[in-house]
Design a protein around this motif. Structure first.
Motif, PDB file in Angstrom:
ATOM      1  N   MET A 168       0.798  -1.219   0.000  1.00  0.00           N
ATOM      2  CA  MET A 168       0.000   0.000   0.000  1.00  0.00           C
ATOM      3  C   MET A 168       0.836   1.277   0.000  1.00  0.00           C
ATOM      4  SD  MET A 168      -3.323   1.011   2.308  1.00  0.00           S
ATOM      5  CE  MET A 168      -2.495   1.078   3.900  1.00  0.00           C
ATOM      6  N   LYS A 169       1.811   1.398   0.873  1.00  0.00           N
ATOM      7  CA  LYS A 169       2.602   2.628   0.926  1.00  0.00           C
ATOM      8  C   LYS A 169       3.322   2.876  -0.398  1.00  0.00           C
ATOM      9  CE  LYS A 169       6.194   4.992   3.662  1.00  0.00           C
ATOM     10  NZ  LYS A 169       7.053   5.320   2.526  1.00  0.00           N
ATOM     11  N   GLU A 170       4.003   1.853  -0.924  1.00  0.00           N
ATOM     12  CA  GLU A 170       4.679   1.985  -2.203  1.00  0.00           C
ATOM     13  C   GLU A 170       3.674   2.233  -3.321  1.00  0.00           C
ATOM     14  OE1 GLU A 170       7.303  -0.683  -5.369  1.00  0.00           O
ATOM     15  OE2 GLU A 170       6.968  -1.435  -3.324  1.00  0.00           O
ATOM     16  N   GLY A 171       2.513   1.590  -3.211  1.00  0.00           N
ATOM     17  CA  GLY A 171       1.486   1.768  -4.232  1.00  0.00           C
ATOM     18  C   GLY A 171       1.018   3.204  -4.320  1.00  0.00           C
ATOM     19  N   PHE A 172       0.745   3.816  -3.189  1.00  0.00           N
ATOM     20  CA  PHE A 172       0.350   5.219  -3.203  1.00  0.00           C
ATOM     21  C   PHE A 172       1.450   6.080  -3.825  1.00  0.00           C
ATOM     22  CE2 PHE A 172      -2.968   4.652   0.274  1.00  0.00           C
ATOM     23  CZ  PHE A 172      -4.014   5.132  -0.498  1.00  0.00           C
ATOM     24  N   GLU A 173       2.703   5.777  -3.520  1.00  0.00           N
ATOM     25  CA  GLU A 173       3.808   6.542  -4.095  1.00  0.00           C
ATOM     26  C   GLU A 173       3.845   6.387  -5.613  1.00  0.00           C
ATOM     27  OE1 GLU A 173       7.106   4.934  -1.998  1.00  0.00           O
ATOM     28  OE2 GLU A 173       6.760   6.127  -0.177  1.00  0.00           O
ATOM     29  N   ARG A 174       3.645   5.171  -6.098  1.00  0.00           N
ATOM     30  CA  ARG A 174       3.678   4.937  -7.544  1.00  0.00           C
ATOM     31  C   ARG A 174       2.467   5.553  -8.233  1.00  0.00           C
ATOM     32  NH1 ARG A 174       5.386  -1.149  -9.037  1.00  0.00           N
ATOM     33  NH2 ARG A 174       4.928  -0.236 -11.091  1.00  0.00           N
ATOM     34  N   ILE A 175       1.327   5.545  -7.569  1.00  0.00           N
ATOM     35  CA  ILE A 175       0.141   6.194  -8.130  1.00  0.00           C
ATOM     36  C   ILE A 175       0.383   7.693  -8.256  1.00  0.00           C
ATOM     37  CG2 ILE A 175      -2.267   6.802  -7.656  1.00  0.00           C
ATOM     38  CD1 ILE A 175      -2.496   3.970  -6.331  1.00  0.00           C
ATOM     39  N   ALA A 176       0.914   8.303  -7.206  1.00  0.00           N
ATOM     40  CA  ALA A 176       1.192   9.737  -7.238  1.00  0.00           C
ATOM     41  C   ALA A 176       2.190  10.073  -8.340  1.00  0.00           C
ATOM     42  CB  ALA A 176       1.719  10.197  -5.881  1.00  0.00           C
ATOM     43  N   ALA A 177       3.221   9.246  -8.491  1.00  0.00           N
ATOM     44  CA  ALA A 177       4.233   9.486  -9.518  1.00  0.00           C
ATOM     45  C   ALA A 177       3.633   9.366 -10.915  1.00  0.00           C
ATOM     46  CB  ALA A 177       5.388   8.506  -9.350  1.00  0.00           C
ATOM     47  N   HIS A 178       2.775   8.369 -11.116  1.00  0.00           N
ATOM     48  CA  HIS A 178       2.151   8.194 -12.432  1.00  0.00           C
ATOM     49  C   HIS A 178       1.252   9.383 -12.764  1.00  0.00           C
ATOM     50  CE1 HIS A 178       0.359   6.196 -15.884  1.00  0.00           C
ATOM     51  NE2 HIS A 178      -0.841   6.461 -15.386  1.00  0.00           N
ATOM     52  N   LEU A 179       0.467   9.828 -11.789  1.00  0.00           N
ATOM     53  CA  LEU A 179      -0.414  10.966 -12.047  1.00  0.00           C
ATOM     54  C   LEU A 179       0.400  12.225 -12.354  1.00  0.00           C
ATOM     55  CD1 LEU A 179      -3.127  10.376  -9.291  1.00  0.00           C
ATOM     56  CD2 LEU A 179      -3.329   9.955 -11.745  1.00  0.00           C
ATOM     57  N   GLY A 208      -2.124  -4.440  -0.450  1.00  0.00           N
ATOM     58  CA  GLY A 208      -1.526  -3.649  -1.515  1.00  0.00           C
ATOM     59  C   GLY A 208      -2.487  -3.416  -2.657  1.00  0.00           C
ATOM     60  N   PHE A 209      -2.002  -2.716  -3.663  1.00  0.00           N
ATOM     61  CA  PHE A 209      -2.809  -2.341  -4.817  1.00  0.00           C
ATOM     62  C   PHE A 209      -2.649  -3.337  -5.965  1.00  0.00           C
ATOM     63  CE2 PHE A 209      -2.303   1.776  -2.703  1.00  0.00           C
ATOM     64  CZ  PHE A 209      -3.586   2.276  -2.771  1.00  0.00           C
ATOM     65  N   HIS A 210      -3.763  -3.752  -6.517  1.00  0.00           N
ATOM     66  CA  HIS A 210      -3.806  -4.540  -7.748  1.00  0.00           C
ATOM     67  C   HIS A 210      -4.029  -3.610  -8.946  1.00  0.00           C
ATOM     68  CE1 HIS A 210      -4.998  -7.595 -10.670  1.00  0.00           C
ATOM     69  NE2 HIS A 210      -6.151  -6.986 -10.827  1.00  0.00           N
ATOM     70  N   ALA A 211      -4.914  -2.628  -8.783  1.00  0.00           N
ATOM     71  CA  ALA A 211      -5.240  -1.711  -9.875  1.00  0.00           C
ATOM     72  C   ALA A 211      -5.806  -0.419  -9.285  1.00  0.00           C
ATOM     73  CB  ALA A 211      -6.237  -2.346 -10.832  1.00  0.00           C
ATOM     74  N   PHE A 212      -5.843   0.617 -10.113  1.00  0.00           N
ATOM     75  CA  PHE A 212      -6.451   1.873  -9.685  1.00  0.00           C
ATOM     76  C   PHE A 212      -7.003   2.602 -10.896  1.00  0.00           C
ATOM     77  CE2 PHE A 212      -2.077   2.883 -10.713  1.00  0.00           C
ATOM     78  CZ  PHE A 212      -2.090   4.151 -11.268  1.00  0.00           C
ATOM     79  N   CYS A 213      -7.913   3.518 -10.645  1.00  0.00           N
ATOM     80  CA  CYS A 213      -8.513   4.324 -11.705  1.00  0.00           C
ATOM     81  C   CYS A 213      -8.285   5.803 -11.424  1.00  0.00           C
ATOM     82  CB  CYS A 213     -10.017   4.070 -11.791  1.00  0.00           C
ATOM     83  SG  CYS A 213     -10.486   2.439 -12.407  1.00  0.00           S
ATOM     84  N   TYR A 214      -8.234   6.571 -12.503  1.00  0.00           N
ATOM     85  CA  TYR A 214      -8.060   8.011 -12.379  1.00  0.00           C
ATOM     86  C   TYR A 214      -8.726   8.679 -13.569  1.00  0.00           C
ATOM     87  CZ  TYR A 214      -4.226   6.916 -15.633  1.00  0.00           C
ATOM     88  OH  TYR A 214      -3.475   6.451 -16.688  1.00  0.00           O
ATOM     89  N   THR A 215      -8.938   9.971 -13.476  1.00  0.00           N
ATOM     90  CA  THR A 215      -9.562  10.704 -14.567  1.00  0.00           C
ATOM     91  C   THR A 215      -8.519  11.468 -15.384  1.00  0.00           C
ATOM     92  OG1 THR A 215      -9.943  12.656 -13.193  1.00  0.00           O
ATOM     93  CG2 THR A 215     -11.709  10.997 -13.285  1.00  0.00           C
ATOM     94  N   VAL A 216      -8.818  11.607 -16.664  1.00  0.00           N
ATOM     95  CA  VAL A 216      -8.036  12.466 -17.546  1.00  0.00           C
ATOM     96  C   VAL A 216      -9.005  13.359 -18.311  1.00  0.00           C
ATOM     97  CG1 VAL A 216      -6.125  10.840 -17.802  1.00  0.00           C
ATOM     98  CG2 VAL A 216      -8.038  10.754 -19.412  1.00  0.00           C
ATOM     99  N   LYS A 217      -8.528  14.484 -18.753  1.00  0.00           N
ATOM    100  CA  LYS A 217      -9.393  15.396 -19.505  1.00  0.00           C
ATOM    101  C   LYS A 217      -9.634  14.857 -20.918  1.00  0.00           C
ATOM    102  CE  LYS A 217      -8.120  19.610 -17.010  1.00  0.00           C
ATOM    103  NZ  LYS A 217      -7.577  20.975 -17.106  1.00  0.00           N
ATOM    104  N   ASP A 218     -10.874  14.963 -21.348  1.00  0.00           N
ATOM    105  CA  ASP A 218     -11.247  14.491 -22.681  1.00  0.00           C
ATOM    106  C   ASP A 218     -12.591  15.115 -23.028  1.00  0.00           C
ATOM    107  OD1 ASP A 218     -12.014  13.211 -24.993  1.00  0.00           O
ATOM    108  OD2 ASP A 218     -11.473  11.208 -24.303  1.00  0.00           O
TER     109      ASP A 218
END
Length: 248
Positions: free
Chosen positions: A43-54, A120-130
């Protein structure tokens, strides 16, 4: 009850319980993207990787709108509450969650074989402009128990039973809840791009009695040999309408 808007994230959501919302849908001018990690990330690493990807794609942390988690085993109710408190800390730090109002949809289930050593994280969703995006949504996981009660154990459908008929009743409850949640966004099974089932029990009898008659199987069914997160729960589902999916 009506949906609420997470304007900074580009989505609206169905108010749920402290640990998650019941589902999210992109606002006009946005679409939802799903990213799956190749392996479960703690989870901790997952949040870090999610933040980095965004950050890499120019989206703020608030764009994080849903996730699919994996845990080592089913939680007691007290253990689940402790986990949710820890999980919510990051959402508050990211200015997503205010108080106990959590916009982020979530599934959190427990692999029966090959479970991770820690949540931990298996997957996550986020929004993008479109500007021309079709409607997209992600519905949170639900087991065979209503949310928002004083506890889970006293409200489980057919508690302690795993006969084929009991599993059918549990599945019917969950399917009704999926349909109720999709209804907030004007959605139905015919709109979904994916449906996922989490259970260690035989789901094949459900295909003709519950799943196919509703059209749940339209794109096939992803059956995960997993248990729901709380001791006593036996069947969980989530579903989504998402056209962009990547693997990280």
């Amino acid at each position: 009850m009506q949906t609420k808007t997470m304007a900074a994230g580009g989505y609206h959501y169905i108010p749920g319980v402290m640990q998650y919302s019941a589902g999210v849908a992109a606002l006009e001018g946005y679409r939802i993207v799903r990213a799956r990690f190749f392996d479960v990330v703690p989870m901790k690493e997952g949040f870090e990787r999610i933040a980095a990807h965004l950050a890499e794609i120019g989206r703020p942390p608030e764009a994080f709108c849903a996730c699919e988690m994996r845990s080592p085993g089913q939680f007691s109710e007290d253990g689940f509450a402790a986990f949710n408190t820890l999980y919510a800390e990051t959402l508050r730090a990211w200015n997503i969650m205010e108080g106990d109002d959590n916009p982020v949809a979530r599934s959190n289930i427990c692999p029966e074989i090959g479970a991770p050593e820690e949540p931990g994280f298996h997957a996550f969703c986020y929004t993008v402009k479109d500007g021309d995006a079709p409607k997209t949504f992600a519905i949170a996981g639900s087991g065979e128990v209503p949310e928002g009660k004083a506890n889970y154990r006293d409200h489980i459908v057919r508690p302690g039973e795993t006969s084929p008929e009991a599993i059918r009743e549990k599945a019917a409850f969950v399917l009704n809840e999926m349909e109720r949640r999709m209804g907030f966004f004007g959605g139905k099974w015919a709109d979904t791009t994916a449906a996922q089932i989490y259970s260690v029990h035989d789901i094949h009898p459900l295909i003709e009695t519950e799943l196919a008659p509703r059209g749940v199987h339209r794109n096939g069914l992803a059956w995960h040999y997993n248990r729901p997160p709380i001791v006593g729960l036996e069947y969980e589902m989530d579903c989504r309408r998402v056209f962009d999916e990547i693997v990280l």
